[in-house]
Design a protein around this motif. Structure first.
Motif, PDB file in Angstrom:
ATOM      1  N   PRO A  40      -3.454   2.224   9.167  1.00 38.27           N
ATOM      2  CA  PRO A  40      -2.966   2.816   7.363  1.00 38.27           C
ATOM      3  C   PRO A  40      -3.144   1.021   7.244  1.00 38.27           C
ATOM      4  CG  PRO A  40      -0.980   2.858   9.470  1.00 38.27           C
ATOM      5  CD  PRO A  40      -2.631   2.675   9.639  1.00 38.27           C
TER       6      PRO A  40
ATOM      7  N   ARG B  88      -9.178   6.440   7.168  1.00 41.60           N
ATOM      8  CA  ARG B  88      -7.724   6.987   6.219  1.00 41.60           C
ATOM      9  C   ARG B  88      -7.560   5.594   5.118  1.00 41.60           C
ATOM     10  NH1 ARG B  88      -2.249   6.581  10.370  1.00 41.60           N
ATOM     11  NH2 ARG B  88      -1.117   6.669   8.560  1.00 41.60           N
ATOM     12  N   SER B  89      -8.417   4.209   5.613  1.00 44.87           N
ATOM     13  CA  SER B  89      -8.263   3.068   4.705  1.00 44.87           C
ATOM     14  C   SER B  89      -8.986   1.729   4.685  1.00 44.87           C
ATOM     15  CB  SER B  89      -6.231   2.693   4.524  1.00 44.87           C
ATOM     16  OG  SER B  89      -6.534   1.371   3.862  1.00 44.87           O
TER      17      SER B  89
ATOM     18  N   ASP C   7       4.461   4.248   3.138  1.00 48.47           N
ATOM     19  CA  ASP C   7       3.874   2.703   2.614  1.00 48.47           C
ATOM     20  C   ASP C   7       4.448   1.778   3.551  1.00 48.47           C
ATOM     21  OD1 ASP C   7       6.653   0.660   1.329  1.00 48.47           O
ATOM     22  OD2 ASP C   7       7.347   2.921   1.634  1.00 48.47           O
TER      23      ASP C   7
ATOM     24  N   ALA D 150      -3.868   4.828  -1.635  1.00 52.05           N
ATOM     25  CA  ALA D 150      -4.609   4.654  -0.587  1.00 52.05           C
ATOM     26  C   ALA D 150      -4.087   7.205  -0.764  1.00 52.05           C
ATOM     27  CB  ALA D 150      -4.177   4.798   0.446  1.00 52.05           C
ATOM     28  N   GLU D 151      -5.511   7.906  -1.314  1.00 44.09           N
ATOM     29  CA  GLU D 151      -5.214   9.286  -0.451  1.00 44.09           C
ATOM     30  C   GLU D 151      -5.771   9.298   0.901  1.00 44.09           C
ATOM     31  OE1 GLU D 151      -6.730  11.533  -4.678  1.00 44.09           O
ATOM     32  OE2 GLU D 151      -7.515   8.740  -5.599  1.00 44.09           O
ATOM     33  N   PRO D 152      -5.871  11.279   0.839  1.00 48.29           N
ATOM     34  CA  PRO D 152      -5.741  11.424   2.238  1.00 48.29           C
ATOM     35  C   PRO D 152      -7.205  11.365   2.351  1.00 48.29           C
ATOM     36  CG  PRO D 152      -4.211  12.918   0.810  1.00 48.29           C
ATOM     37  CD  PRO D 152      -4.804  11.845   0.243  1.00 48.29           C
TER      38      PRO D 152
ATOM     39  N   THR E 176       1.094  -0.558  -0.300  1.00 40.24           N
ATOM     40  CA  THR E 176      -0.378  -0.502  -0.140  1.00 40.24           C
ATOM     41  C   THR E 176       0.776   1.112  -0.558  1.00 40.24           C
ATOM     42  OG1 THR E 176      -1.595  -0.876   1.045  1.00 40.24           O
ATOM     43  CG2 THR E 176      -1.830   1.508   1.116  1.00 40.24           C
ATOM     44  N   TYR E 177       0.454   1.711  -1.166  1.00 38.20           N
ATOM     45  CA  TYR E 177       1.091   3.357  -0.514  1.00 38.20           C
ATOM     46  C   TYR E 177       0.232   4.165  -0.468  1.00 38.20           C
ATOM     47  CZ  TYR E 177       5.031   1.328  -4.137  1.00 38.20           C
ATOM     48  OH  TYR E 177       5.816   0.226  -4.101  1.00 38.20           O
ATOM     49  N   GLU E 178       0.878   5.334   0.343  1.00 35.31           N
ATOM     50  CA  GLU E 178      -0.382   6.928   0.451  1.00 35.31           C
ATOM     51  C   GLU E 178       0.670   7.915  -0.665  1.00 35.31           C
ATOM     52  OE1 GLU E 178       0.371   7.344   4.663  1.00 35.31           O
ATOM     53  OE2 GLU E 178      -1.115   5.549   5.131  1.00 35.31           O
TER      54      GLU E 178
ATOM     55  N   LEU F 170      -9.571   5.240  -2.039  1.00 38.62           N
ATOM     56  CA  LEU F 170      -8.941   3.793  -2.407  1.00 38.62           C
ATOM     57  C   LEU F 170      -8.420   3.755  -3.906  1.00 38.62           C
ATOM     58  CD1 LEU F 170      -6.550   1.567  -0.291  1.00 38.62           C
ATOM     59  CD2 LEU F 170      -7.923   0.586  -0.445  1.00 38.62           C
TER      60      LEU F 170
END
Length: 316
Positions: free
Chosen positions: A283, A245-246, A31, A94-96, A14-16, A100
């Motif tokens: 997260p 958040r996710s 991440d 994942a965006e703020p 997962t990358y933020e 997703l």
């Protein structure tokens, strides 16, 4: 002990990212790498709650080895069924604001010999299990009736089955009478072949799946909460999640909470809601620990607001 079966597990990265720009260069602000797959996540959540769990997994290649190592480090007992293919790796962005974007690989093809060995391994490991959670999509090589076969064998051994799958695999398994199924609104709409716009629509769809063989239906409705329809009647509940958040693995955390609390009745529904609300505030696909739960904020009622419109209506 809660046993989980994940026929198509994955290694999830997962990358933020600040925002998702098609064609651009995205710079991650964070991440993480997690073992993935619905049943895998159920085991992770069960282990995080301090309850014993065993994950039965078909694994192959370097990703499979890493997945098993990560699970063991999180307190999950792993029983590996070795396969020739390589375990898939998935990516999530994942965006703020909680949006997703997921890229899920197809995964390896399981041979008939490997499929039979997987069923035999579940039977061998099921003796000490209070529940067997069978979760996720079926990989290439497994026919839609595979879950039905597993449910039948598990019941013959005296085990209770929680099934979280969709499409043809779900419909094929219903005549085998799984003890509880856990669809979301979209999966329910697909199963009954019609759109669902209100909570009342969801109740009717759940009752229809019970008439086809499901013992109970635990329906995840996203921000609208969860619905439990069983022989004890219908219960509806909500739990606030102020900072999403996710949502990766949130439904799996809910199922874990439900099974940890006995897998029946409003108390189990309340546990499912608390676990799901906690999971979306973490997260990636991180699973909640007891300190993350807010059970006092859960609300359960049998006075169902049947006219309540779903925030995200489900299409068939």
């Amino acid at each position: 002990m809660i046993l989980t079966v994940t026929p198509n597990p994955s290694l999830d990265r997962t990358y933020e990212v600040p925002s998702l720009e098609r064609g651009g260069v995205l710079r991650a602000t964070g991440d993480r790498v997690d073992p993935g797959g619905k049943g895998v996540n159920v085991s992770r959540a069960v282990a995080a709650a301090g309850v014993r769990t065993t994950a039965v997994l078909p694994l192959g290649g370097t990703p499979g080895t890493l997945l098993a190592e990560l699970l063991v480090a999180q307190g999950v007992d792993v029983t590996v069924v070795s396969i020739a293919g390589e375990t898939r790796a998935n990516i999530s962005l994942a965006e703020p604001d909680g949006t997703l974007t997921k890229i899920n690989a197809a995964g390896p093809e399981v041979t008939p010999t490997e499929a039979a060995l997987l069923l035999d391994t579940v039977r061998t490991c099921s003796g000490a299990a209070s529940w067997i959670a069978c979760c996720g999509s079926l990989p290439r090589g497994l026919h839609p009736e595979w879950y039905a076969d597993l449910v039948t064998r598990a019941h013959a051994a005296g085990a209770r089955i929680a099934l979280d799958t969709s499409g043809p695999a779900l419909l094929a398994a219903l005549p085998a009478r799984p003890d509880v199924i856990k669809p979301n609104a979209e999966e329910l709409a697909e199963a009954v072949g019609r759109p669902l716009a209100t909570l009342g629509d969801v109740v009717k769809a759940a009752e229809e799946l019970r008439s086809l063989g499901a013992g109970a239906v635990l329906a995840s409705l996203g921000a609208d909460g969860q619905l439990l329809v069983s022989e004890e009647g219908s219960h509806y509940g909500t739990a606030p999640a102020p900072a999403v958040r996710s949502n990766v693995g949130a439904g799996d955390a809910s199922l874990a909470g439900f099974l940890i609390a006995g897998g029946a009745g409003p108390e189990a529904l309340a546990s499912a809601l608390a676990h799901g609300a906690a999971a979306v505030q973490l997260p990636g696909s991180a699973m909640p620990t007891p300190s993350d739960l807010r059970p006092d904020e859960v609300r359960i009622t049998q006075d169902l607001p049947l006219d309540l419109p779903l925030s995200d209506p489900a299409t068939a």
